[in-house]
Design a protein around this motif. Structure first.
Motif, PDB file in Angstrom:
ATOM      1  N   ALA A  17       0.841  -1.201   0.000  1.00 26.09           N
ATOM      2  CA  ALA A  17       0.000   0.000   0.000  1.00 26.09           C
ATOM      3  C   ALA A  17       0.875   1.248   0.000  1.00 26.09           C
ATOM      4  N   CYS A 161      -8.222   1.583   3.822  1.00 32.74           N
ATOM      5  CA  CYS A 161      -8.647   1.457   2.427  1.00 32.74           C
ATOM      6  C   CYS A 161     -10.153   1.693   2.347  1.00 32.74           C
ATOM      7  N   LEU A 170      -3.022   2.527   4.744  1.00 36.60           N
ATOM      8  CA  LEU A 170      -2.156   3.197   3.782  1.00 36.60           C
ATOM      9  C   LEU A 170      -1.926   4.629   4.226  1.00 36.60           C
ATOM     10  N   CYS A 180      -5.876   1.265  -1.219  1.00 40.15           N
ATOM     11  CA  CYS A 180      -4.551   0.696  -0.973  1.00 40.15           C
ATOM     12  C   CYS A 180      -3.890   0.170  -2.234  1.00 40.15           C
TER      13      CYS A 180
END
Length: 202
Positions: A17, A161, A170, A180
């Motif tokens: 990510a 995400c 991320l 991600c």
């Protein structure tokens, strides 16, 4: 939920990510993920795959052998790191046991280089990594990295995400985007387009 077998987990895994290249703890948190259609993977599910992950992230030597108890310790710390990341993203108070677990990992080994002295080189500072404490050192490094992320300038761009059911973390790289991977971004865009066409909420 069906887990991907350990031997196939690396092939099933999403690419790192955004931000995982800067924080190993972010990649560590994302070693397990939920995928569409009830699938999931866990890169720490077996000692062999956990050992490969540590070696690939330069946290142990490739010849260090891990046992199930070591892989279990890694999975346990990962769950606590994920709980802290989730609390930061959601703006909630994290579980006390997760704070305690990360602090215990941080203090389990010396963080400062030790003083060594020999006839050939004289005094010098070294990072001691005895084989029997390799996992302690790896977990301490990951815990310190997670603490740095949570308290540093990038804490405000830590995100989850935004493409369910994916549950990876991320660092947001542009504006509001918080997917991600390209795969998750494509899925989110497709879901929104379908919702617009069908008149249902996305």
């Amino acid at each position: 939920m069906d887990d991907v077998p350990a031997t196939d987990a690396a092939q099933a895994a999403l690419p790192p990510a955004p931000g995982a290249d800067r924080y190993r703890s972010l990649d560590f948190a994302d070693t397990a993920a939920t995928l569409p259609a009830g699938q999931s993977y866990d890169l720490l599910a077996a000692p062999e795959s956990a050992m490969r992950w540590l070696a690939a992230h330069e946290l142990t030597a490739p010849d260090v052998r891990l046992y199930e108890v070591c892989a279990r310790r890694m999975r346990t710390l990962r769950a606590h790191v994920r709980a802290l990341f989730a609390a930061r993203v959601d703006g909630t108070t994290p579980p006390e046991e997760s704070l305690r677990a990360v602090n215990e990992a941080l203090t389990a080994v010396p963080t400062a280089p030790l003083l060594a002295w020999d006839g050939a080189q004289g005094p010098r500072r070294i990072h001691a990594h005895p084989t029997d404490r390799a996992v302690d050192h790896a977990l301490a490094t990951l815990a310190a990295d997670a603490a740095d992320l949570l308290t540093g300038p990038d804490a405000g761009i830590l995100a989850a995400c935004g493409s369910p059911p994916c549950d990876r973390f991320l660092l947001r790289t542009h504006g509001r985007r918080h997917w991600c991977s390209t795969r998750c971004g494509d899925r989110a865009r497709a879901a929104r387009a379908y919702a617009r066409r069908s008149g249902t909420p996305s």
